[in-house]
Design an enzyme around this catalytic site. Structure first.
Site, short mmCIF file in Angstrom:
data_model
loop_
_atom_site.label_atom_id
_atom_site.label_comp_id
_atom_site.label_asym_id
_atom_site.label_seq_id
_atom_site.Cartn_x
_atom_site.Cartn_y
_atom_site.Cartn_z
N LYS A 1 -2.18 -1.53 -3.85
CA LYS A 1 -3.04 -0.35 -3.78
C LYS A 1 -2.22 0.92 -3.83
O LYS A 1 -1.23 0.99 -3.10
CB LYS A 1 -3.81 -0.43 -2.46
CG LYS A 1 -4.72 0.73 -2.18
CD LYS A 1 -5.33 0.57 -0.82
CE LYS A 1 -6.15 1.80 -0.52
NZ LYS A 1 -6.66 1.81 0.82
N TYR B 1 -15.22 1.02 -6.67
CA TYR B 1 -16.48 1.67 -6.33
C TYR B 1 -17.52 1.49 -7.43
O TYR B 1 -18.68 1.81 -7.24
CB TYR B 1 -16.23 3.15 -6.02
CG TYR B 1 -15.30 3.32 -4.83
CD1 TYR B 1 -15.79 3.18 -3.53
CD2 TYR B 1 -13.93 3.53 -5.00
CE1 TYR B 1 -14.95 3.27 -2.44
CE2 TYR B 1 -13.08 3.63 -3.91
CZ TYR B 1 -13.59 3.50 -2.63
OH TYR B 1 -12.76 3.58 -1.55
N ARG C 1 -10.69 10.73 1.98
CA ARG C 1 -10.67 11.55 3.21
C ARG C 1 -12.05 12.14 3.44
O ARG C 1 -12.54 12.20 4.56
CB ARG C 1 -9.62 12.66 3.11
CG ARG C 1 -8.21 12.16 2.83
CD ARG C 1 -7.54 11.61 4.07
NE ARG C 1 -6.53 10.60 3.74
CZ ARG C 1 -5.24 10.85 3.49
NH1 ARG C 1 -4.80 12.08 3.56
NH2 ARG C 1 -4.42 9.88 3.18
N GLU D 1 7.35 -6.71 1.48
CA GLU D 1 6.11 -6.65 2.27
C GLU D 1 5.23 -7.87 1.97
O GLU D 1 4.62 -8.44 2.88
CB GLU D 1 5.33 -5.37 1.95
CG GLU D 1 5.97 -4.09 2.48
CD GLU D 1 5.68 -3.86 3.97
OE1 GLU D 1 5.08 -4.74 4.60
OE2 GLU D 1 6.06 -2.78 4.47
N LYS E 1 0.85 -1.19 0.00
CA LYS E 1 0.00 0.00 0.00
C LYS E 1 0.89 1.23 0.00
O LYS E 1 1.71 1.42 0.90
CB LYS E 1 -0.90 -0.01 1.23
CG LYS E 1 -1.79 1.21 1.31
CD LYS E 1 -2.82 1.09 2.40
CE LYS E 1 -3.64 2.36 2.51
NZ LYS E 1 -4.62 2.30 3.60
N SER F 1 -10.21 5.72 -4.43
CA SER F 1 -11.14 6.84 -4.57
C SER F 1 -10.74 7.83 -5.66
O SER F 1 -11.58 8.30 -6.43
CB SER F 1 -11.30 7.56 -3.24
OG SER F 1 -10.04 8.00 -2.75
N ARG G 1 0.95 9.96 5.68
CA ARG G 1 1.16 8.60 6.16
C ARG G 1 2.48 8.01 5.68
O ARG G 1 2.63 6.80 5.57
CB ARG G 1 0.01 7.70 5.69
CG ARG G 1 -1.38 8.20 6.04
CD ARG G 1 -2.39 7.07 5.88
NE ARG G 1 -3.76 7.52 5.80
CZ ARG G 1 -4.48 7.96 6.83
NH1 ARG G 1 -3.94 8.02 8.03
NH2 ARG G 1 -5.73 8.34 6.67
C1 PBG Z 1 -7.08 3.29 5.57
C2 PBG Z 1 -7.56 3.25 4.16
C3 PBG Z 1 -7.46 4.25 3.20
C4 PBG Z 1 -8.06 3.75 2.05
C5 PBG Z 1 -8.51 2.48 2.33
N1 PBG Z 1 -8.16 2.17 3.63
C6 PBG Z 1 -6.96 5.66 3.33
C7 PBG Z 1 -5.52 5.91 3.46
O1 PBG Z 1 -4.70 5.01 3.59
O2 PBG Z 1 -5.15 7.10 3.49
C8 PBG Z 1 -8.18 4.51 0.77
C9 PBG Z 1 -9.18 3.98 -0.17
C10 PBG Z 1 -9.49 4.90 -1.28
O3 PBG Z 1 -8.86 5.96 -1.47
O4 PBG Z 1 -10.41 4.56 -2.05
N2 PBG Z 1 -8.05 2.79 6.44
#
Ligand code: PBG
Length: 323
Positions: free
Chosen positions: A248, A313, A206, A233, A196, A274, A217
């Protein structure tokens, strides 16, 4: 001109193209991420993700049934609590919105689909980080693991079939596996967010979860510059007992996805996040792209690169298009 070299020969008719088509996308390959919020009277639209909403418990149940009827392979649930605190208490509270909604989905759907839960604290903490903080305000890896263990057990008791630890803490898969086993939940699986990346493409998420995050992060999610680190990982998560792994975001990490698919001994997921959704929807709204063709092309590309399943989505819509 070499008459024997005519690749176009196989493209001449729809029947020929269908015969030689290599990659399939079926509804069962798609997982729908869903948001459920505490204290809403009706579903609340997420402006940066047109067509996606924060659900009430009621509207979640209905949308989940629709998606399952359309044929999606699974659901991934995120909770949006009303109150936040430093420990993310809502995550482990059996009456917390995510846990009650998981129980709702199992009551409604039983084993007709795969109900998954995001196992991460960021939706529940007041600082918005994926873990708890130490005295200096840094994300404390091992203290966070203890919270994940409690959260995992709460989600399993609520009825999740599969947990998706997405916080990128070291040792999270092994810790969660051990906690689940000790609590008697040996059948609950782990879809590990193994690779990730710290991505700008999470922007609209967000808003989707009302995140309180001020910083970034980068101390726990991966640097987009690094591919090798993803393989490390993945190897660690496999050794710790991951039942499936994930890369991801999806579209700008196809190389990582292809490497992951080659290395992995368990199914591989890609998460079309997203921002990837927002980007295409914005172009569609301007009349610059055709939604269905564009989405199906991207999903096909993710499958071609090696994804066994895709979190998207558009899962329910795409399941209807793909029938
Ligand atoms: C963290 C999490 C995130 C997403 C899924 N799980 C946000 C992040 O890591 O900042 C993002 C998913 C998306 O953007 O569609 N719980």
């Amino acid at each position: 001109m070499f008459p024997e070299h005519r690749p176009r020969r196989l493209r001449g008719t729809a029947a020929l193209r269908r015969l030689v088509s290599e990659t399939t996308v079926r509804p069962r390959h798609l997982i729908l991420p869903m948001f459920v919020a505490d204290g809403l009277a009706e579903p609340r639209p997420i402006s940066s993700m047109p067509g996606v909403v924060q659900h009430t418990r009621d509207s979640l149940r209905k949308a989940a049934v629709d998606a399952v009827q359309a044929g999606v392979g699974g659901l991934m649930l995120f909770g949006v609590p009303r109150t936040h605190d430093p420990q993310g208490s809502g995550a482990t509270d059996p009456e917390g919105v995510l846990n009650v909604a998981l129980a709702d989905l199992r009551a409604e759907l039983g084993d007709d689909t795969v109900v998954m839960a995001d196992t991460c604290l960021d939706e529940f903490t007041d600082h918005g980080h994926c873990g708890v903080l130490d005295a200096e305000g840094r994300v404390d890896n091992d203290a966070t693991l203890r919270r994940y263990a409690e959260m995992a057990v709460a989600q399993a008791e609520a009825g999740a079939h599969v947990l998706g630890p997405s916080g990128m803490m070291d040792g999270q898969v092994g810790t969660i596996r051990q906690a689940l086993d000790q609590a008697g939940h040996t059948d609950v699986g782990i879809l590990a967010y193994s690779a990730k990346y710290a991505s700008a493409f999470y922007g609209p998420f967000r808003e989707a979860v009302g995140s309180q995050l001020a910083g970034d992060r980068k101390s726990y999610q991966q640097d987009p510059a690094n591919a090798r680190e993803a393989l490390r990982e993945i190897e660690l998560d496999l050794a710790e007992g991951a039942d499936a792994i994930m890369v991801k975001p999806a579209l700008s990490y196809l190389d990582v996805l292809a490497d992951a698919a080659e290395l992995s001994t368990v199914p591989v997921a890609a998460y079309q996040v997203s921002g990837e959704y927002a980007m295409i929807e914005a172009a569609v709204a301007n009349g610059w792209l055709e939604r269905e063709r564009t989405v199906v092309e991207v999903l096909t590309s993710l499958r071609r690169a090696g994804a066994d399943m895709v979190l998207t989505y558009w899962a329910a819509d795409a399941a209807r298009w793909l029938g």
